[in-house]
Design a protein around this motif. Structure first.
Motif, PDB file in Angstrom:
ATOM      1  N   ASP C 168       0.800  -1.238   0.000  1.00 34.90           N
ATOM      2  CA  ASP C 168       0.000   0.000   0.000  1.00 34.90           C
ATOM      3  C   ASP C 168       0.828   1.282   0.000  1.00 34.90           C
ATOM      4  O   ASP C 168       0.270   2.368   0.036  1.00 34.90           O
ATOM      5  CB  ASP C 168      -0.978   0.011   1.180  1.00 34.90           C
ATOM      6  N   TRP C 169       2.126   1.126  -0.087  1.00 34.95           N
ATOM      7  CA  TRP C 169       2.944   2.336   0.144  1.00 34.95           C
ATOM      8  C   TRP C 169       2.919   3.328  -1.005  1.00 34.95           C
ATOM      9  O   TRP C 169       3.364   4.470  -0.833  1.00 34.95           O
ATOM     10  CB  TRP C 169       4.380   1.945   0.518  1.00 34.95           C
ATOM     11  N   LEU C 170       2.377   2.949  -2.154  1.00 38.16           N
ATOM     12  CA  LEU C 170       2.225   3.896  -3.259  1.00 38.16           C
ATOM     13  C   LEU C 170       0.755   4.247  -3.506  1.00 38.16           C
ATOM     14  O   LEU C 170       0.399   4.708  -4.591  1.00 38.16           O
ATOM     15  CB  LEU C 170       2.886   3.344  -4.525  1.00 38.16           C
ATOM     16  N   ALA C 171      -0.076   4.013  -2.500  1.00 37.16           N
ATOM     17  CA  ALA C 171      -1.504   4.316  -2.672  1.00 37.16           C
ATOM     18  C   ALA C 171      -1.748   5.810  -2.801  1.00 37.16           C
ATOM     19  O   ALA C 171      -2.788   6.227  -3.300  1.00 37.16           O
ATOM     20  CB  ALA C 171      -2.309   3.750  -1.505  1.00 37.16           C
ATOM     21  N   GLU C 172      -0.812   6.581  -2.325  1.00 37.01           N
ATOM     22  CA  GLU C 172      -0.906   8.035  -2.473  1.00 37.01           C
ATOM     23  C   GLU C 172       0.334   8.526  -3.225  1.00 37.01           C
ATOM     24  O   GLU C 172       1.320   7.804  -3.326  1.00 37.01           O
ATOM     25  CB  GLU C 172      -1.041   8.679  -1.089  1.00 37.01           C
ATOM     26  N   PRO C 173       0.300   9.721  -3.793  1.00 36.07           N
ATOM     27  CA  PRO C 173       1.407  10.179  -4.668  1.00 36.07           C
ATOM     28  C   PRO C 173       2.630  10.597  -3.857  1.00 36.07           C
ATOM     29  O   PRO C 173       3.064  11.745  -3.912  1.00 36.07           O
ATOM     30  CB  PRO C 173       0.789  11.356  -5.419  1.00 36.07           C
ATOM     31  N   VAL C 174       3.189   9.656  -3.110  1.00 37.49           N
ATOM     32  CA  VAL C 174       4.323   9.987  -2.240  1.00 37.49           C
ATOM     33  C   VAL C 174       5.565  10.381  -3.022  1.00 37.49           C
ATOM     34  O   VAL C 174       6.468  11.011  -2.478  1.00 37.49           O
ATOM     35  CB  VAL C 174       4.652   8.813  -1.288  1.00 37.49           C
ATOM     36  N   GLU C 175       5.621  10.020  -4.318  1.00 33.69           N
ATOM     37  CA  GLU C 175       6.791  10.401  -5.113  1.00 33.69           C
ATOM     38  C   GLU C 175       6.850  11.924  -5.274  1.00 33.69           C
ATOM     39  O   GLU C 175       7.921  12.461  -5.545  1.00 33.69           O
ATOM     40  CB  GLU C 175       6.778   9.711  -6.480  1.00 33.69           C
ATOM     41  N   ARG C 185      11.422   4.782  -8.426  1.00 31.55           N
ATOM     42  CA  ARG C 185      10.602   3.667  -8.900  1.00 31.55           C
ATOM     43  C   ARG C 185       9.469   4.112  -9.829  1.00 31.55           C
ATOM     44  O   ARG C 185       8.936   3.312 -10.588  1.00 31.55           O
ATOM     45  CB  ARG C 185       9.992   2.936  -7.705  1.00 31.55           C
ATOM     46  N   THR C 186       9.049   5.372  -9.714  1.00 32.47           N
ATOM     47  CA  THR C 186       7.950   5.838 -10.563  1.00 32.47           C
ATOM     48  C   THR C 186       8.452   6.736 -11.695  1.00 32.47           C
ATOM     49  O   THR C 186       7.647   7.373 -12.374  1.00 32.47           O
ATOM     50  CB  THR C 186       6.910   6.603  -9.714  1.00 32.47           C
ATOM     51  N   ASP C 187       9.754   6.750 -11.875  1.00 34.85           N
ATOM     52  CA  ASP C 187      10.339   7.553 -12.963  1.00 34.85           C
ATOM     53  C   ASP C 187      10.786   6.600 -14.071  1.00 34.85           C
ATOM     54  O   ASP C 187      11.747   5.837 -13.895  1.00 34.85           O
ATOM     55  CB  ASP C 187      11.534   8.336 -12.408  1.00 34.85           C
ATOM     56  N   PRO C 188      10.101   6.629 -15.208  1.00 35.18           N
ATOM     57  CA  PRO C 188      10.420   5.658 -16.263  1.00 35.18           C
ATOM     58  C   PRO C 188      11.875   5.735 -16.714  1.00 35.18           C
ATOM     59  O   PRO C 188      12.438   4.726 -17.149  1.00 35.18           O
ATOM     60  CB  PRO C 188       9.473   6.049 -17.407  1.00 35.18           C
ATOM     61  N   ALA C 189      12.493   6.913 -16.592  1.00 36.16           N
ATOM     62  CA  ALA C 189      13.895   7.034 -17.021  1.00 36.16           C
ATOM     63  C   ALA C 189      14.821   6.202 -16.142  1.00 36.16           C
ATOM     64  O   ALA C 189      15.861   5.721 -16.591  1.00 36.16           O
ATOM     65  CB  ALA C 189      14.317   8.505 -16.993  1.00 36.16           C
ATOM     66  N   LEU C 190      14.465   6.022 -14.872  1.00 33.13           N
ATOM     67  CA  LEU C 190      15.326   5.280 -13.955  1.00 33.13           C
ATOM     68  C   LEU C 190      14.885   3.826 -13.756  1.00 33.13           C
ATOM     69  O   LEU C 190      15.703   2.940 -13.518  1.00 33.13           O
ATOM     70  CB  LEU C 190      15.350   5.980 -12.587  1.00 33.13           C
ATOM     71  N   ALA C 191      13.574   3.606 -13.807  1.00 30.44           N
ATOM     72  CA  ALA C 191      13.044   2.292 -13.456  1.00 30.44           C
ATOM     73  C   ALA C 191      12.601   1.491 -14.676  1.00 30.44           C
ATOM     74  O   ALA C 191      12.314   0.295 -14.567  1.00 30.44           O
ATOM     75  CB  ALA C 191      11.862   2.436 -12.493  1.00 30.44           C
ATOM     76  N   GLY C 192      12.553   2.164 -15.825  1.00 34.37           N
ATOM     77  CA  GLY C 192      12.024   1.494 -17.007  1.00 34.37           C
ATOM     78  C   GLY C 192      10.534   1.728 -17.121  1.00 34.37           C
ATOM     79  O   GLY C 192       9.927   2.390 -16.273  1.00 34.37           O
ATOM     80  N   GLY C 229      -1.483  11.427 -12.098  1.00 32.64           N
ATOM     81  CA  GLY C 229      -0.186  12.050 -12.339  1.00 32.64           C
ATOM     82  C   GLY C 229       0.991  11.099 -12.336  1.00 32.64           C
ATOM     83  O   GLY C 229       2.085  11.455 -12.750  1.00 32.64           O
ATOM     84  N   ARG C 230       0.763   9.896 -11.863  1.00 36.00           N
ATOM     85  CA  ARG C 230       1.868   8.922 -11.818  1.00 36.00           C
ATOM     86  C   ARG C 230       2.215   8.488 -13.250  1.00 36.00           C
ATOM     87  O   ARG C 230       1.317   8.283 -14.069  1.00 36.00           O
ATOM     88  CB  ARG C 230       1.454   7.736 -10.965  1.00 36.00           C
TER      89      ARG C 230
END
Lengths: 380, 380, 380, 380
Positions: C168-175, C185-192, C229-230
Motif C-alpha cells: 500500500d505504500w504507493l496508494a498516495e502520490p508519495v513520489e 521507482r515511478t520515474d520511467p527514465a530510472l526504473a524502465g 499524475g503517476r
C-alpha cells in the motif's frame, strides 16, 4: 423419532437471555414442541411471555410446582422440562419435575451447593429420569472428536492439560449500572458463593474433564475479586494434578480485558497434542510428538462422534447454537429411546448430565476450600 | 560507532549450537570483529574451531584464564567477551574477564546458584563493566513495543499475566541416545539443579517481567519430571501474585508434545490487553477493554522502542537472529558510549543485564523452595 | 569454504535502502568481506559511504568502470561485485564487471529491456561467470521446500496457480512529496517502463515459476495507474495459461490499502495444494485433495532443500534477511566451487540467476504488449 | 410478528441436501410453520417425505401446479413457498406460485437462462409479491457489516476487488460414481450450461456486488473443464472493470484440491481495505491505508446491519445456518409488513431478491460470451 417431544420451560420470560437460546436450540433439529411454561415469577410477564411464544394460555403457569402437577396429570403433558431460572432455583424446580416423573434439561450450574446437586442426582436415578445439564461446549463436533481421539489413545498418556476461559464483560462494575445479566451473576443469593468460578470456571473444568476423560485428584486454587465492591470472585486460577500423574492449569476470568468468550483447551500426551478454541469451533489442531500440526475440520474429519453432531458439510461453519441444539437432540434421542424401550444411539450418550453437574459442584467446593485454606492443595 | 568492537568468545567450538548463534548475532549489525577465543576445553577442538573462524592462532587460547590475562595485556585486546559455555562455567569465566576489566556478554542462565549470580552482579558494578545477559526474546521489536505500551499506561493497571513456554524436544529420553544439547541440559552437574525451569522457565519469567515491568511478590509452584530416569525437571508451573494485586500463571514444559518453541505472553490490564507469540514475532495483538483486536506490526507500529530494534520495513519479517543481534547491538552502543564518555541511546538501555540474571536465579530458588515445601507459597 | 570471498559493491551509498540489505545478507553467513566499492555517483557521498563501511580509501572508486579495471588488475581484487544501483544502470555495470572476469550479484530487475537482459545472459555464459539475481523470496526455506514438493510430484499435475503481491505504500502520490524510494521507482527514465509491474509484479511472477517449475505459455493482462499524475503503472493483473493446461491468476498492486508486503502463493494440483505467505515465511500449508491441512514448518519439515536454507531450529523464526543471505551463501558456494574446480552442493543450484531475470523481462514485455493490444492474449 | 407464516416447499424430499437446510433456516427464528409440500416428483418419495415432516397428508402434493392452485384456494393456504428443486425447474415453479399470488423464496441460481430470470422478475413486480433468492452468504452479519462500511464511505473510493470461491469436491469425476449432488450439477439439462460458474461463481460474483455496491461494467473471462468427460466447466476466472475505474479479479473453482468452501473477499479503497472469509464468518478484517489491521467481530462491532443479523453475543460463533435463517427472517419481516401494511424494518431490505438473481444470470451470460469469443472483453 417421528413425534416431537412436548417441552415445557421454567424461567426464560421476556428479557432473559439463556431461555431464548434454549428455545432456539430445541427448535433447530425439530425434535421438540414448546407447549407449556412457567416463564416468569412475575405473573404479568409470565403471561406476556407465553403469548409471545404462542403457548396455550391454559398451559402458562404462574408457579412451577403447579406446572409440574398439572402437566403430569395431562395425557398430553410435557415429556421434558427445560430449567432456565437463576441458579438458586435449579434444585427446587428440578426436584418438582423429577418427582412428577418428568425428564429434565437444566442450565448449568446444576445448583448452588454440592449437597443439593448430589440429592438431585440421586433423585434422577431413583426416578429413572433423564437429567441433562447443558454444558454447551460439549456439544461441538470438534470437542466430541477431541474426546474420541483421546479415548482412542491417539494422544498416548496425557501429561499436561491447560484450559482457560477468558471474558471481559465484568471487567468493570456493570452490575451496579443496571446490567441484568451481571446483576444476578454477582449476587451470592441468586448465583451462589461462586461468581466467575461458578459461571465459567465450571465450563472450563468440564471441558477439560470431558475431552480428557480424566478427573483431577488434587488442586491448589486461588479466587480473586478485582472489581471493587463486587461480592463474588471475578477471577479464578488453579494448578491441577491428575491420578495418572498429569499436571494441569486452569484459569477463568471475567475481567480479562479484550476477551469475548475465549474458552481454550490444550492437551499434551506422550504421542500427540491437541488444541481447541471455542471461538473457532469448526477446527481442532492436532500435532504428533515431534511432528507437524494438522487442522482437523468439522465435516471433513472422520469419526462417528463428530459426524453425529454435524448438520452441514465441511466449510459451512456451525456455531454455538448448533452445539446447544446438539444437547437437545441427544436428550431427545435418549428420552425417545426410553419411551420406546430401544437403546439410544451410542453417540448420544456423550450428553452431559446431572453427574457432570455434581462434578462441577465438587470442583467449586474444592476451589473454595483451597482459597479458604491459604490456597493449599485439596483432594477432589 | 565507526570502530568495530573487538570480541572474544569462550566456548562455542565445533558442534556447539549457541556459540554459532552468538557469532551470527554479533556479525549482523557489523559492530563486532571476532578476534580471540577459548573455544573449547579440548585443545585440538579449540584450535580447529579457531581455524574455522579464521582467528589468529596466537589468540586462540586453551584456557579462558590465560585468555583474559593475555587479552587484557594487549593494546588491541578484546573489548568484550561472549561466554557461551555450559551453565556451570558462566560464573568462573565471567569473573575472570570482569577482573581483567573486560566487558561481558553472557548466555543465560547467569549461573547455577543465586549466590554466584549476586557475586557477579556486585563484581560488574564494582568494576564498572557492562554485563549483558542474552535474554534473547527481549530483543524482539514487538516485545520492546509491548513493554513501551505497558510503561506508557496503555493497558491501565495490570490484572492478569499469563506466560507459557512449551517445547517438545525433551518429551522422550533423548539425553540417553546421544543428543548433546539434551545431555548437558539434563545433567545437574553442568546445568544446575533446574532443568526445564532453568533452561526455558527463566525465559518465560523474564519475558513477563520485562514486558510488564512487574516482579511477582509470591509464587506457588510445582516442578515435575515426566520422563523416567531424567535427573532434572522437564515441566514447571506456577501461580504468581504481584505487588499491585495482579495474578499470574506461568508454565514451562519441554515435554509438551507437538510444540516447537511456543513462548507466549498475554497481559490484561484495566484498559487493554496484549498478546505476543514468539513464533510470530513480527506482530503483537492489542485489544482495548470491550473493544476490537488490532494486529500491531513491526515496521508499521509507532514508537521509539520498536523502531530502535527494527532493520527492514513492515512486511519483511525479522526473526530470532535479529532479536539476538539486537542485544549485541545494544551492548555495542553501551560499551562505545562508555569508551567515548557519551550517554548511550536511551533505547539501548532495554538491554538485559546481570541484574535480570539475578532475578532469574531468584525465581529458580523460589520455585525450588516451593517445590521442596509441598508447593507452598513462597515470597520472592 | 575457509576464505571469505572479496566483495565489491556498486551503488548502496548513504541513504540507499537495498544496498544495506545486501551488506547484511552478505555478512550473515560470513562468506564475504566487503573490500571495494563505487558506492555513489556523487564523489563526496561515495567517499563518506566508504568511510562508514571502513573500506580502504584506495578501493573506494568514483566510477564503476574504473573499479572493474582496477580490481581486475589486483592480486587481491574482488571475486564478485554486488550491483545495487537503480534499474537503468544494472546492464552497464554488470557488463563492465563481467568483461573484467568478475562474478556478479545483481539486484532485480535485471535490466530495463529484454534485449539488455538477453545480452547480459549471453555475456555471462561466454565469460563463464556466475550472474546471480536476487529474487529474494526464492531464498526462503519454505519456498525451497514448496518447490521440492512440486518437483517430487506431491501435488500431482498442477491445475490452478494463484499469486498476489500487494502493498500500500504507493496508494498516495508519495513520489511528489520527497519519498526517494518512490521517486526513482515511478520515474520511467530510472526504473524502465514498468512500475509496479517491474518492481513487484516480477517477484510474484518469479515466485510462481520458481515453485511450480512451470512457465506460462500465454497471458492476458491489464496494467493500470490509479494515482493521478503517476507516470508508471501501480497495479497489474493477469490471467495465465500454462503448457500443461493449468490456469493462473496474478495480481500485483502498490495501491492495495492496508497491505504491507503481501506476497502470497497458492498452487493446486490433482493430488494436493499448498499455500505460502511471505509475511509468515516459516510455514507452508499443505492439503491433500479431499483432506486436512497440515502446517509444515521450517526446521521441522524434512527435505534437503529446506534444510540447506535453514540456520536455527524449528520455532526460532527466520526472516527476510536470512532469505536474502541464502542467495549470497548459494552464490559463495557456487563461486568457491568454480574456483576450486569442485562441484557445488546441488541445493545451491536453486540460486536465481540472470536467466530468471530474462524470464522476468519477457513477462514484463508480454504484459505491456497485452496492455497495448487491448488486453489481448499474448504468447510468452 | 406473532403469527408464524405458513410455508410450503417444492422439492427437498428424502435424500436432498438443500431442502433440509431451508427447513432448518425457516425454523431457527420461529417465523414459519411448514404446512404443505410437493417434496418430490416421485409420488412415493413425496408421501414418505411429507410423513417424515409431519405434514397433513392432504397438503402433500404430487405436483407443484396442483399445490399452487390448492393452497391459493385455502383460507389457511401458504403465505410463501420455498423452491428447492434442481435449477431447471425454478422458473416454472416460481411462475406457478407467483401467478397464484403466493410469495416465493427460491434457491439460487434463479434460472437457467437470463430470459427466464427477467420474466420472473417482471412477474414478481407485476404480482407485487416478494421473490427472495437465497444468496446465503449475504445473510452473514459481518457481510452485512462490510456492506455498511463501504456504503458509509469508510473505505473511500474502491480500487481493487478480489473474490475467490474455491472447493475441491469436484476435483475428481465423482458424478460418474453415483454422487447425486455432483450428478445434477454437472448435467447441463438440469443445471444449465454453467457448471462451477453457475453453482458457485454466481455466489462469488454476488458477494462482491453485495458488499461493494458496485456492478462491473466489463469482464474478460475464461471457463475451463479440468476433469475429463465432464460436460460443464469446473473452473472459471475473470478480470473485471468497474464503472468507477476499479479493477477486480474473480475465480471460482471446484477442482481446487484441499479447499472446503473457501469464499473469500477482499476490497481495497483509497481509505481502507477489508477482508472476509466465509469459513470464519464471525470476523471481518479492516485496515486503514498505511495502518494496522483490526479484527471486527460479530456481536462486538457497532452498526445496525450486523446487529440486525445477530442472535447471540460476541464470542459465541454463529454460522452458515444462521446466515441462511437470516434470509428467511428478512423475508418474513417483509411479507408480514406487506400483509399488515406497515413498512418493513429497513435492515431487512438487505434481503437478496430476484433482481440479484437476474444480475447473476447476466454475469453467467457475459462469462459464456467472453469464453465463446476467445476470452475477449464483454460489456455487462
Amino acid at each position: 423419532m417421528n413425534r416431537r417431544l412436548r417441552l415445557g420451560m421454567v424461567g426464560g420470560g421476556q428479557g432473559a437471555f439463556i431461555g431464548a437460546v434454549h428455545r432456539l436450540a430445541a427448535r433447530l433439529d425439530d425434535c421438540y414442541e414448546l407447549v407449556a411454561g412457567a416463564l416468569s415469577s412475575d405473573p404479568a410477564r409470565a403471561a406476556a411471555s407465553a403469548s409471545d411464544l404462542r403457548l396455550d394460555p391454559a398451559r402458562s403457569y404462574g408457579d412451577y410446582r403447579e406446572m409440574a402437577r398439572a402437566e403430569a396429570a395431562r395425557d398430553d403433558g410435557i415429556d421434558v422440562v427445560a430449567i432456565v431460572t437463576p441458579n438458586h432455583l435449579h434444585a427446587a424446580v428440578a426436584t418438582a419435575f423429577l418427582e412428577a416423573g418428568i425428564h429434565v434439561i437444566c442450565d448449568k450450574p446444576l445448583a448452588i451447593s454440592l449437597a443439593e446437586g448430589e440429592a438431585m442426582a440421586a433423585l434422577a436415578r431413583r426416578k429413572q429420569r433423564l437429567f441433562a445439564l447443558t454444558y454447551t461446549y460439549s456439544g461441538y463436533p470438534m470437542v466430541r472428536h477431541a474426546r474420541e481421539l483421546v479415548a482412542n489413545g491417539e494422544l498416548g498418556d496425557l501429561r499436561y492439560i491447560q484450559v482457560e476461559y477468558l471474558q471481559d464483560w465484568l471487567a468493570e462494575p456493570v452490575e451496579s449500572t443496571g446490567n441484568k445479566q451481571a446483576g444476578w451473576r454477582t449476587d451470592p443469593a441468586l448465583a451462589g458463593p461462586a461468581g466467575c468460578l461458578g459461571d465459567i470456571g465450571t465450563h472450563a473444568y468440564h471441558l477439560a474433564c470431558f475431552v480428557t476423560g480424566l478427573t483431577p485428584s488434587e488442586l491448589a486454587a486461588e479466587t480473586h475479586t478485582f472489581v471493587p465492591g463486587r461480592q463474588v470472585d471475578d477471577h479464578v486460577q488453579a494448578m491441577l494434578r491428575y491420578p495418572n500423574g498429569a499436571r494441569g492449569l486452569l484459569v477463568a476470568s471475567q475481567i480479562a480485558s479484550g476477551e469475548e468468550n475465549a474458552l481454550n483447551l490444550r492437551v499434551h500426551g506422550t504421542r500427540a497434542s491437541l488444541r481447541f478454541s471455542q471461538e473457532s469451533p469448526n477446527e481442532l489442531w492436532f500435532t504428533p510428538q515431534g511432528g507437524e500440526t494438522t487442522r482437523l475440520t468439522r465435516g471433513r474429519v472422520e469419526g462417528a462422534a463428530a459426524a453425529h453432531a454435524t448438520r452441514v458439510p465441511a466449510g459451512h461453519p456451525e456455531g454455538y447454537l448448533e452445539a446447544f441444539a446438539q444437547l437437545y437432540r441427544d436428550a431427545a434421542l435418549q428420552i425417545t429411546a426410553q419411551q420406546t424401550n430401544t437403546p439410544p444411539p451410542s453417540e448420544s450418550l456423550a450428553l452431559t448430565t446431572v453427574d457432570d453437574g455434581v462434578a462441577g459442584l465438587r470442583f467449586i467446593d474444592a476451589v473454595l476450600a483451597s482459597q479458604a485454606g491459604g490456597n493449599a492443595w485439596i483432594k477432589l
